[in-house]
Design a protein around this motif. Structure first.
Motif, PDB file in Angstrom:
ATOM      1  N   ARG A 113       0.828  -1.206   0.000  1.00 22.68           N
ATOM      2  CA  ARG A 113       0.000   0.000   0.000  1.00 22.68           C
ATOM      3  C   ARG A 113       0.871   1.269   0.000  1.00 22.68           C
ATOM      4  NH1 ARG A 113      -2.490   1.158   5.958  1.00 22.68           N
ATOM      5  NH2 ARG A 113      -0.529   1.661   6.982  1.00 22.68           N
ATOM      6  N   ARG A 114       2.153   1.143   0.389  1.00 26.56           N
ATOM      7  CA  ARG A 114       3.015   2.315   0.415  1.00 26.56           C
ATOM      8  C   ARG A 114       3.248   2.874  -0.992  1.00 26.56           C
ATOM      9  NH1 ARG A 114       3.484   2.949   5.208  1.00 26.56           N
ATOM     10  NH2 ARG A 114       3.465   1.173   6.604  1.00 26.56           N
ATOM     11  N   GLN A 126       0.990   3.412  -3.094  1.00 28.81           N
ATOM     12  CA  GLN A 126      -0.079   4.365  -3.379  1.00 28.81           C
ATOM     13  C   GLN A 126       0.083   5.589  -2.485  1.00 28.81           C
ATOM     14  OE1 GLN A 126      -3.893   3.389  -4.344  1.00 28.81           O
ATOM     15  NE2 GLN A 126      -2.977   2.242  -5.995  1.00 28.81           N
ATOM     16  N   GLY A 127       0.971   6.516  -2.887  1.00 27.13           N
ATOM     17  CA  GLY A 127       1.258   7.655  -2.025  1.00 27.13           C
ATOM     18  C   GLY A 127       0.309   8.813  -2.198  1.00 27.13           C
ATOM     19  N   GLY A 128      -0.518   8.770  -3.230  1.00 31.97           N
ATOM     20  CA  GLY A 128      -1.416   9.885  -3.478  1.00 31.97           C
ATOM     21  C   GLY A 128      -0.792  10.920  -4.404  1.00 31.97           C
ATOM     22  N   ASN A 129       0.490  10.811  -4.689  1.00 37.71           N
ATOM     23  CA  ASN A 129       1.155  11.758  -5.586  1.00 37.71           C
ATOM     24  C   ASN A 129       0.907  11.355  -7.037  1.00 37.71           C
ATOM     25  OD1 ASN A 129       2.800  13.398  -6.994  1.00 37.71           O
ATOM     26  ND2 ASN A 129       4.598  13.103  -5.710  1.00 37.71           N
ATOM     27  N   THR A 130       0.157  12.181  -7.744  1.00 33.21           N
ATOM     28  CA  THR A 130      -0.268  11.814  -9.097  1.00 33.21           C
ATOM     29  C   THR A 130       0.923  11.592 -10.018  1.00 33.21           C
ATOM     30  OG1 THR A 130      -2.010  13.392  -8.679  1.00 33.21           O
ATOM     31  CG2 THR A 130      -1.957  12.402 -10.856  1.00 33.21           C
ATOM     32  N   ARG A 131       1.978  12.385  -9.832  1.00 32.47           N
ATOM     33  CA  ARG A 131       3.112  12.261 -10.749  1.00 32.47           C
ATOM     34  C   ARG A 131       3.882  10.961 -10.527  1.00 32.47           C
ATOM     35  NH1 ARG A 131       6.966  16.365 -10.920  1.00 32.47           N
ATOM     36  NH2 ARG A 131       6.841  16.384  -8.654  1.00 32.47           N
ATOM     37  N   TYR A 140       2.361   8.203  -9.745  1.00 32.22           N
ATOM     38  CA  TYR A 140       1.560   7.240 -10.518  1.00 32.22           C
ATOM     39  C   TYR A 140       1.947   7.293 -11.978  1.00 32.22           C
ATOM     40  CZ  TYR A 140      -1.536   7.262  -6.445  1.00 32.22           C
ATOM     41  OH  TYR A 140      -2.052   7.178  -5.200  1.00 32.22           O
ATOM     42  N   ALA A 141       2.067   8.535 -12.483  1.00 33.52           N
ATOM     43  CA  ALA A 141       2.422   8.707 -13.886  1.00 33.52           C
ATOM     44  C   ALA A 141       3.758   8.042 -14.168  1.00 33.52           C
ATOM     45  CB  ALA A 141       2.485  10.194 -14.212  1.00 33.52           C
ATOM     46  N   ALA A 142       4.715   8.225 -13.260  1.00 35.88           N
ATOM     47  CA  ALA A 142       6.027   7.605 -13.455  1.00 35.88           C
ATOM     48  C   ALA A 142       5.893   6.094 -13.505  1.00 35.88           C
ATOM     49  CB  ALA A 142       6.948   8.029 -12.325  1.00 35.88           C
ATOM     50  N   VAL A 161       4.709   5.007 -16.841  1.00 34.74           N
ATOM     51  CA  VAL A 161       5.780   5.067 -17.842  1.00 34.74           C
ATOM     52  C   VAL A 161       6.739   3.895 -17.678  1.00 34.74           C
ATOM     53  CG1 VAL A 161       7.775   6.385 -18.605  1.00 34.74           C
ATOM     54  CG2 VAL A 161       5.619   7.537 -18.088  1.00 34.74           C
TER      55      VAL A 161
END
Lengths: 100, 650
Positions: free
Chosen positions: B620-621, B623-628, B630-632, B635
């Motif tokens: 679960r770590r 999923q930090g909530g930082n959208t970028r 996720y984007a990384a 990629v």
């Protein structure tokens, strides 16, 4: 006649720029434009191959991508509007509720 | 009708389902209409069945109709097929007719009980399974009915389920018969393994030309028969699995009459008789049947002598009479066994219904030592019960006289005769007369031993008396179907069942080449002995309980150890408790529960949950909530997939 490798290299460069903008930019609008850039880079590759091999499939695909991109732009811009209203900011760092 | 045999089976099922699903909200009259109407319809369709059966040409018998294939697996194939032959006709008659009468009686007996509709739904369900059992054309379908009646027996024994003893008695009955059913199941599988088929017709055709196995050379037939016998012993409450039947008296009295006297408990006898082509080729198994039957007949009768509960006496009496039926089958007199089954169904159902009437009159008292002198107050019950007692004791011309006489005669002079078995049976007959008249004298004669100001003894309503009278008539004339030849009649019953049992009897003749038909004079002597023995039993009871009531106590004191032994039913329950049930509970609690269940099963489940939670906690770590970020990840994933396709997939 321009060789196909030129088109592909251009497409790859555009796609790479899109990825970099997508990952590193903080403004949501810029991220959104980066996504559009990636989509169009792919479109370029499709069109180039379609012309190279004389087949229509690629062109058809490009139309689909354009349509989806239009729809995505409509939805995405609407979401951005809502975020901007709620958060008074367009910084993507402020949109961090989606976590554990 | 013959092609629509299923109707007879389906009628009680329809009644059961209707009453069960809708009966809760119905007025009592509607419940009566549905739950008694369907058994009556079943009996009517049985009558039609009999009419058509007798019109059949002989080569069409047994009539077998297969409705659909129930299951196939490889060459294992079971059809939903029903069969009608002479044996089925007899059994089905007993089941539908006695069942119908008991349903009518129940309308009066159960009138004031809670769960009226539930009682009738379960009774109808029982009728459904019992008819399935009797009409099945293969062993697997018979097993369905077999287990179904066991289920209904369980449900109805623990009908008053808020009573602890009733709930326990139901469980005891179910589990005890399950032990026998284990053998039965293995027997069915073994029969399939040997015959490659499970329907009667193929199996019996396959053994036609097989010679009988020797007494000391056990083959597959003997093994199959012994395993099937285990099932019969459990279901028909024979030694050593009889312990559930006395406890089963916790159920309402009509249940005792229908299930635990007339029909279900005789299913074991029916099954042995049905399998007669197999049993007659397995002399060792036959001997086992005969020994179990004879010993049970005497053993249960001795316990019956010392019981004080009116229904318990009848329960031991039932076990004892079932022993006679097994004895008959064991000595090869299958038709005599089935005949006793039929007459027993009449008079034992009658006895139970009368006992129910007595209990009803006494307001729920079952202890015979708190009755006495009821003769004048409930004359109809007294008269019918006396008829049934005469029948079961073997008074001349009553039903039981002919059937029991036939069994004892065949045990003494039949093809597989054995003097010891005959002696056991005759001793049992003496005790039968003794304990039955003890019951009559204690209940109906002498001075009342209850407080007459508090107990208002009253005769039962007509709806209960009518079945008593009908059964009483049958208890008298029921034996006349099979007047032995020396009485000047033709043995219709035996002749009727001859297509089913004839071949087995011929085989028995062949096995005993020196055997010759006993002379008629012997039959007279045997009948005389049986009557004298029964009369002695009657005199003993008369002396102990009427002429000199104090003598019974003196006798009990003089033979204190024997009396204690009988009063405690030989401590068989205690023995089973100590030897089997105690260790089993210990094993279940300390090994199966605390080690296997807690350690292994719970451990596996909890361990799986623990591991999942740990892994999830780590993951679960991401999923930090930082959208970028996720984007990384997207990629990185895309690059990984690309690399995979470019370099790994060729």
């Amino acid at each position: 006649m321009v060789p196909i490798s030129y088109y592909i290299i251009l497409s790859a460069v555009l796609f790479g720029l899109g990825v970099i903008g997508f990952v590193f930019k903080r403004n949501i609008i810029t991220i959104f434009m980066s996504i559009e850039l990636m989509l169009n880079a792919v479109n370029l590759a499709f069109v180039a191959f379609s012309r190279e091999f004389n087949q229509l499939d690629g062109l058809v695909f490009v139309f689909f991508v354009i349509v989806v991109a239009a729809a995505e732009a409509a939805v995405g811009l609407a979401i951005i509007m809502v975020i901007a209203r709620n958060r008074k900011s367009l910084n993507v760092e402020d949109v961090n509720l989606l976590k554990f | 009708m013959l092609n629509h045999l299923w109707i007879l089976v389906a009628l009680p099922l329809a009644g059961s389902m209707l009453t069960l699903l809708a009966g809760r909200h119905w007025p009592k009259k509607l419940v009566n209409l549905s739950s008694i109407g369907f058994p009556v319809l079943a009996f009517i369709s049985y009558c039609e069945l009999v009419r058509e059966f007798f019109a059949l040409p002989a080569d069409k018998i047994p009539w077998i109709h297969s409705y659909f294939t129930w299951m196939t697996a490889g060459n294992f194939r079971v059809d939903f097929a029903l069969q009608v032959d002479q044996l089925t006709i007899v059994m089905l008659g007993v089941v539908t007719f006695v069942g119908m009468l008991i349903h009518i009686y129940s309308a009066g007996y159960m009138a004031h009980e809670e769960g009226y509709y539930r009682f009738f739904a379960e009774m109808n369900l029982f009728m459904f399974f019992m008819t399935t059992l009797v009409m099945a054309a293969n062993l697997v379908l018979l097993f369905v009915g077999w287990e179904g009646v066991g289920l209904c027996s369980y449900l109805l024994i623990s009908f008053f389920f808020t009573k602890h003893s009733a709930a326990n008695a139901g469980k005891k009955a179910f589990i005890t018969t399950r032990i026998g059913d284990w053998g039965f199941t293995v027997g069915i599988l073994m029969a399939f393994w040997h015959f490659k088929a499970i329907d009667y017709k193929t199996m019996f055709a396959a053994v036609t030309n097989v010679p009988a196995e020797g007494m000391h050379h056990w083959g597959v037939l003997t093994s199959i028969c012994l395993l099937l016998l285990a099932g019969a012993v459990g279901k028909s409450a024979q030694l050593p699995l009889y312990v559930w039947l006395p406890d089963a008296m916790e159920g309402p009295t009509p249940v005792s009459a229908l299930i635990h006297a007339a029909t279900m408990v005789t299913a074991g006898v029916y099954m042995v008789a049905r399998m007669n082509p197999l049993f007659s080729r397995a002399p060792a198994a036959m001997l086992a049947v005969a020994i179990i039957g004879a010993v049970t007949a005497l053993f249960a009768a001795t316990i019956g002598l010392a019981q004080s509960d009116i229904k318990k006496v009848l329960a031991y009496s039932t076990i004892s009479q079932l022993g006679y039926m097994f004895l008959a089958c064991g000595v090869g007199a299958f038709s005599a066994g089935i005949f006793h089954l039929m007459t027993h169904a009449f008079f034992k159902a009658l006895l139970f219904l009368c006992a129910g009437s007595v209990i009803h009159a006494m307001g729920g008292v079952q202890d015979m030592f708190q009755m006495g002198g009821l003769r004048k107050k409930i004359p109809w019950t007294y008269a019918t019960m006396l008829v049934a007692t005469l029948a079961i004791s073997g008074a001349p011309l009553f039903a039981g006289f002919f059937s029991k006489d036939q069994i004892l005669f065949d045990a003494y002079a039949g093809t597989n005769a054995n003097f010891l078995l005959y002696a056991l049976g005759t001793a049992g007959a003496l005790l039968t007369a003794c304990y039955m008249f003890r019951l009559i004298f204690l209940t109906f004669h002498g001075k009342p031993r209850f407080d007459e100001h508090h107990v208002h003894v009253h005769e039962s309503p007509k709806v209960m008396l009518a079945p008593l009278v009908i059964l009483a008539i049958l208890s008298v004339i029921g034996g006349w179907f099979a007047l032995p030849t020396y009485w000047g009649g033709k043995d219709y019953f035996k002749g009727f069942l001859d297509p089913v049992f004839g071949a087995s009897q011929e085989l028995a003749m062949k096995l005993h080449p020196g055997y010759s038909e006993p002379p008629h004079s012997l039959e007279y002597q045997m009948a005389a002995i049986a009557v004298i023995v029964a009369f002695i039993g009657f005199l003993i009871a008369l002396y102990l309980y009427i002429i000199r009531p104090s003598a019974a106590k003196k006798l009990a004191n003089a033979f204190r150890p024997i009396y204690t032994l009988l009063w405690n039913k030989y401590w068989v329950d205690e023995l089973y408790g100590a030897v089997i049930i105690g260790p089993l509970i210990w094993l279940s609690r300390n090994v199966l529960w605390k080690v296997i269940d807690v350690g292994l099963i719970d451990g596996t489940v909890n361990g799986t949950a623990f591991v999942s939670r740990g892994v999830g906690g780590g993951l679960r770590r991401i999923q930090g909530g930082n959208t970028r970020s996720y984007a990384a990840w997207v990629v990185i994933g895309a690059v990984a997939v690309t690399i995979f396709f470019v370099y790994m997939v060729r």
